[in-house]
Scaffold this motif. Structure first.
Motif, mmCIF file in Angstrom:
data_model
loop_
_atom_site.group_PDB
_atom_site.id
_atom_site.type_symbol
_atom_site.label_atom_id
_atom_site.label_comp_id
_atom_site.label_asym_id
_atom_site.label_seq_id
_atom_site.Cartn_x
_atom_site.Cartn_y
_atom_site.Cartn_z
ATOM 1 N N GLU A 54 -46.552 17.398 -8.862
ATOM 2 C CA GLU A 54 -45.507 16.434 -9.228
ATOM 3 C C GLU A 54 -45.957 15.025 -8.879
ATOM 4 O O GLU A 54 -45.943 14.140 -9.692
ATOM 5 C CB GLU A 54 -44.197 16.772 -8.528
ATOM 6 C CG GLU A 54 -43.528 17.995 -9.160
ATOM 7 C CD GLU A 54 -42.301 18.424 -8.389
ATOM 8 O OE1 GLU A 54 -41.652 17.545 -7.785
ATOM 9 O OE2 GLU A 54 -42.012 19.628 -8.377
ATOM 10 N N ILE A 65 -48.243 14.820 3.875
ATOM 11 C CA ILE A 65 -47.330 15.864 4.333
ATOM 12 C C ILE A 65 -47.147 16.936 3.252
ATOM 13 O O ILE A 65 -46.080 17.089 2.679
ATOM 14 C CB ILE A 65 -45.945 15.291 4.687
ATOM 15 C CG1 ILE A 65 -45.534 14.237 3.631
ATOM 16 C CG2 ILE A 65 -45.899 14.688 6.059
ATOM 17 C CD1 ILE A 65 -44.066 14.177 3.432
ATOM 18 N N HIS A 67 -46.143 20.185 1.547
ATOM 19 C CA HIS A 67 -45.104 21.121 1.965
ATOM 20 C C HIS A 67 -44.748 22.105 0.868
ATOM 21 O O HIS A 67 -44.941 21.840 -0.305
ATOM 22 C CB HIS A 67 -43.849 20.369 2.435
ATOM 23 C CG HIS A 67 -43.327 19.362 1.469
ATOM 24 N ND1 HIS A 67 -43.779 18.065 1.461
ATOM 25 C CD2 HIS A 67 -42.405 19.445 0.495
ATOM 26 C CE1 HIS A 67 -43.144 17.387 0.518
ATOM 27 N NE2 HIS A 67 -42.300 18.202 -0.101
ATOM 28 N N LEU A 114 -34.003 21.805 8.689
ATOM 29 C CA LEU A 114 -34.231 20.761 7.689
ATOM 30 C C LEU A 114 -33.972 19.387 8.286
ATOM 31 O O LEU A 114 -34.647 18.425 7.960
ATOM 32 C CB LEU A 114 -33.336 21.007 6.473
ATOM 33 C CG LEU A 114 -33.660 22.293 5.722
ATOM 34 C CD1 LEU A 114 -32.628 22.569 4.644
ATOM 35 C CD2 LEU A 114 -35.043 22.216 5.096
ATOM 36 N N SER A 121 -40.085 13.182 9.226
ATOM 37 C CA SER A 121 -40.493 12.392 8.059
ATOM 38 C C SER A 121 -40.160 10.915 8.267
ATOM 39 O O SER A 121 -40.954 10.027 7.965
ATOM 40 C CB SER A 121 -39.792 12.895 6.802
ATOM 41 O OG SER A 121 -40.063 14.258 6.607
ATOM 42 N N PRO B 10 -37.422 16.093 -5.298
ATOM 43 C CA PRO B 10 -37.172 17.451 -5.785
ATOM 44 C C PRO B 10 -36.979 18.508 -4.688
ATOM 45 O O PRO B 10 -36.044 19.292 -4.754
ATOM 46 C CB PRO B 10 -38.409 17.770 -6.623
ATOM 47 C CG PRO B 10 -38.935 16.437 -7.036
ATOM 48 C CD PRO B 10 -38.612 15.499 -5.922
ATOM 49 N N THR B 11 -37.863 18.546 -3.674
ATOM 50 C CA THR B 11 -37.679 19.567 -2.641
ATOM 51 C C THR B 11 -36.661 19.131 -1.595
ATOM 52 O O THR B 11 -36.046 19.952 -0.947
ATOM 53 C CB THR B 11 -39.006 19.940 -1.942
ATOM 54 O OG1 THR B 11 -39.868 18.838 -2.025
ATOM 55 C CG2 THR B 11 -39.613 21.174 -2.544
ATOM 56 N N ILE B 13 -37.085 17.733 1.272
ATOM 57 C CA ILE B 13 -37.437 18.040 2.655
ATOM 58 C C ILE B 13 -37.998 16.808 3.366
ATOM 59 O O ILE B 13 -37.620 16.504 4.487
ATOM 60 C CB ILE B 13 -38.452 19.200 2.719
ATOM 61 C CG1 ILE B 13 -37.764 20.483 2.285
ATOM 62 C CG2 ILE B 13 -39.035 19.345 4.106
ATOM 63 C CD1 ILE B 13 -38.691 21.641 2.135
ATOM 64 N N ALA B 14 -38.886 16.087 2.715
ATOM 65 C CA ALA B 14 -39.564 15.016 3.421
ATOM 66 C C ALA B 14 -39.424 13.643 2.761
ATOM 67 O O ALA B 14 -39.002 12.682 3.399
ATOM 68 C CB ALA B 14 -41.047 15.359 3.567
ATOM 69 N N HIS B 15 -39.762 13.567 1.461
ATOM 70 C CA HIS B 15 -39.848 12.248 0.824
ATOM 71 C C HIS B 15 -38.508 11.530 0.768
ATOM 72 O O HIS B 15 -38.451 10.320 0.880
ATOM 73 C CB HIS B 15 -40.425 12.387 -0.583
ATOM 74 C CG HIS B 15 -41.888 12.632 -0.566
ATOM 75 N ND1 HIS B 15 -42.403 13.869 -0.272
ATOM 76 C CD2 HIS B 15 -42.935 11.814 -0.774
ATOM 77 C CE1 HIS B 15 -43.723 13.792 -0.317
ATOM 78 N NE2 HIS B 15 -44.072 12.559 -0.613
ATOM 79 N N SER B 41 -32.186 18.522 0.947
ATOM 80 C CA SER B 41 -31.750 19.919 0.851
ATOM 81 C C SER B 41 -30.592 20.236 1.787
ATOM 82 O O SER B 41 -29.980 21.285 1.669
ATOM 83 C CB SER B 41 -32.911 20.884 1.084
ATOM 84 O OG SER B 41 -33.894 20.302 1.857
ATOM 85 N N ASP B 64 -36.052 11.115 -7.766
ATOM 86 C CA ASP B 64 -36.810 11.906 -8.724
ATOM 87 C C ASP B 64 -35.981 13.095 -9.193
ATOM 88 O O ASP B 64 -36.487 14.059 -9.741
ATOM 89 C CB ASP B 64 -38.128 12.389 -8.093
ATOM 90 C CG ASP B 64 -39.018 11.218 -7.742
ATOM 91 O OD1 ASP B 64 -38.999 10.234 -8.498
ATOM 92 O OD2 ASP B 64 -39.711 11.274 -6.712
ATOM 93 N N VAL B 82 -38.983 7.869 -5.805
ATOM 94 C CA VAL B 82 -39.104 7.955 -4.354
ATOM 95 C C VAL B 82 -40.411 7.313 -3.901
ATOM 96 O O VAL B 82 -40.474 6.599 -2.910
ATOM 97 C CB VAL B 82 -39.072 9.444 -3.929
ATOM 98 C CG1 VAL B 82 -39.357 9.572 -2.456
ATOM 99 C CG2 VAL B 82 -37.728 10.046 -4.265
#
Lengths: 147, 453
Positions: A54, A65, A67, A114, A121, B10-11, B13-15, B41, B64, B82
């Motif tokens: 992506e 990072i 994941h 999470l 992050s 999209p996930t 978790i981090a970005h 999430s 995104d 992002v």
């Protein structure tokens, strides 16, 4: 919940051997597999690479990072790796990455984990945190940076 | 100056959080007041309120994923990814600071334009949103009702017993009662966001009350959603009273309109269909039994809880009111068990054509079908009516016809597999089971073939 549950002392490598993006993802995944977190290495790496497609998780400033959220993950976990030489991670700023946090999250995960990941992050966006991470040499020092 | 931002990747978790932090750090440096909503999430955190939006100079969308842009109508939107926020948060903020307030008409036109290409995809998306929220209600309610039957099929009639309580929790007074309102409510929610929920859920509840079933509920959901959209567009309040729109004007008006349409426009025809079907079936009595069985099967599977299904069930239940075992009742129950069973079979046969959620719901559908809880098929039928309903109608018709052909009989009005072991409840049990299995296999194979990826 503190991050030592996610990032245990067994999940740290201060001297990564890899020199390419794919290798470093495998090497970091290997750390988690050896610690019993990943049930199917191929499956998890597939998920991580799909995410990379992506756009790269090399966010620049020497940090990456990678994941994956996948059913091959038994419990949420993080592994930390550092490469002094730096590895080309197709980062946004096109500079090599030195600090790697691979994040593994199961398909179903509770918010507590999470939230810890979100907190880490956020910390990584701070210059002083990144500088300290480049210089730590023990697990205890590493954890201290995030406190 | 106040700047807002939304970050979402999209996930999640981090970005999402890195972008949020990057924006906050940059804002601090530039001496800008910022509030950042993160949609990760764990869900949305630090959510932007209407008050925030009204007092803000501009909003930065570093996303995104699809986020709801409608609420930012009236303030300039800086749309970015992002990645842009992590890489160049200052640049984004500078653009936000430089943005000029846009005239209201222009904003609305722009939003309309960007939503136009959604078209067909939109309708399907709305339907799926409703269905995905409904599934857990069907599963929870169905399984609890089945558990109640396990105590004996009439055990729930004794007030104060556990079986009775289970029926209260799972049945029409509990989870099953919420099924159609939730379906309709979240279809409307998907179309019109939060204001759609009230007219949608109320419309769904009325649909259930007037016996219009889940098809009525789907209609109610779309009607409610688009009613709200229309109201939002047509009603123009002076600026000082705009705050009344979401709390007073929209909910009251949209719910009133919905309710009146459901009761006066839809209510009549639904009752008429039910009455006509019942009269027609009564007229068919004494004609060819196998044909009657097939017709009952078609009706049982057509609208599951709607007027056609109810007519067939009422007709069947009436034939045993004298306590006599009845061939018609046997056909009704067998045909009512087939839809969930056939769907469950097709989720096994064509795994890759179903989502993970649907495959899970498919497992529950086995139990629901076996317990003669036809509603177990509704989430699947609602999500893809054109392929699902004909498949299960054919399966049920075959089962109904076979059950009649083998002269199987039934002496009780409900219970599914739980009544089968009761002595004298079922006549010609072996062939009765064969009838159910044959219809299930045919319906299941048909659906597995028709279903698209």
């Amino acid at each position: 919940m503190d991050m030592t549950k996610l990032l245990t002392d067994k999940r740290v490598s201060f001297d990564l051997k890899s020199t390419t993006k794919n290798d470093v993802i495998s090497e970091l995944t290997g750390i988690l597999t050896n610690d019993g977190v990943i049930s199917d290495e191929g499956e998890f790496i597939g998920a991580v690479l799909k995410r990379e497609e992506e756009f790269s998780t090399g966010i620049g400033m020497g940090v990456a990072i990678p994941h994956g959220k996948n059913k091959a993950v038994k419990e949420p976990a993080i592994a930390f790796g550092r490469s002094s030489a730096g590895i080309d991670f197709e980062s946004m700023d096109e500079l090599p990455a030195h600090l790697f946090f691979i994040i593994a999250v199961p398909e179903k995960s509770d918010d507590v984990h999470l939230k810890v990941l979100a907190e880490i992050s956020r910390k990584l966006m701070h210059q002083d945190v990144r500088d300290k991470l480049m210089n730590v040499s023990t697990y205890e020092e590493l954890i201290e940076v995030f406190k | 100056m106040k700047i807002l931002a939304v970050t979402s990747c999209p996930t999640g978790i981090a970005h999402t959080y890195m972008a949020a932090e990057a924006l906050q750090l940059a804002a601090k440096e530039m001496n800008i007041d910022i509030k950042v909503e993160t949609q990760g999430s764990v869900g949305a955190e630090n959510v932007l309120t209407d008050e925030d939006i009204n007092s803000a100079h501009a909003v930065v969308l570093a996303v995104d994923t699809n986020v709801d842009k409608a609420r930012f109508q009236g303030i300039p939107m800086i749309e970015a990814s992002v990645k842009d926020a992590i890489k160049d948060a200052k640049g984004l903020l500078q653009r936000a600071v430089d943005a000029k307030p846009v005239a209201k008409e222009n904003v609305e036109q722009k939003v309309e334009k960007s939503e136009a290409p959604k078209g067909k995809q939109g309708v399907y998306k709305h339907l799926m949103t409703g269905v995905s929220f409904m599934i857990p209600f069907v599963v929870a309610g169905g399984i609890l009702i089945a558990l109640s039957f396990a105590f004996g099929i009439t055990a729930f009639q004794t007030e104060g017993t556990l079986a009775w309580a289970l029926m209260q929790i799972g049945g029409g007074t509990g989870a099953f009662g919420l099924m159609v309102p939730i379906l309709a409510g979240y279809i409307a929610f998907s179309i019109a966001d939060r204001p759609g929920l009230v007219p949608g859920m109320v419309g769904g509840l009325i649909s259930a009350n007037i016996g219009a079933g889940f098809l009525g509920g789907i209609l109610a959901g779309f009607l409610a959603g688009y009613t709200v959209v229309l109201l939002k567009k047509t009603i123009k309040l002076p600026k000082s009273m705009e705050g009344l729109m979401p709390v007073l004007v929209l909910p009251v008006l949209s719910t009133l309109i919905m309710g009146l349409i459901m009761i006066f426009v839809l209510g009549g025809p639904v009752k008429a269909v039910n009455d006509a079907m019942l009269a027609w079936l009564e007229g068919l009595q004494g004609t060819n039994a196998v044909l009657l069985g097939a017709i009952i099967g078609l009706m049982m599977a057509f609208d599951m809880g709607g007027p056609v299904n109810k007519a067939a069930y009422t007709f069947g239940a009436a034939t045993i009111s004298a306590g006599q075992p009845s061939m018609v009742m046997a056909a009704v129950m067998a045909a009512g068990m087939v839809p969930p069973l056939a769907i469950a079979l097709s989720t096994v046969l064509a795994k890759n054509k179903y989502t993970v959620d649907e495959r899970e719901a498919g497992k529950a559908a086995w139990a629901l079908g076996a317990s003669f809880i036809t509603e177990g098929a509704i989430p699947f039928a609602a999500a893809d009516p054109i392929r699902v309903i004909p498949s299960i109608m054919i399966g049920s018709a075959i089962t109904g016809a076979l059950s009649m052909f083998f002269k199987a009989t039934l002496a009780v009005p409900h219970g599914g597999v739980f009544v089968l072991p009761i002595p004298n409840a079922v006549g010609n049990l072996p062939m009765y089971l064969v009838s159910i299995i044959v219809g299930t296999v045919i319906g299941g194979v048909l659906l597995a073939t028709l279903k698209k990826r």
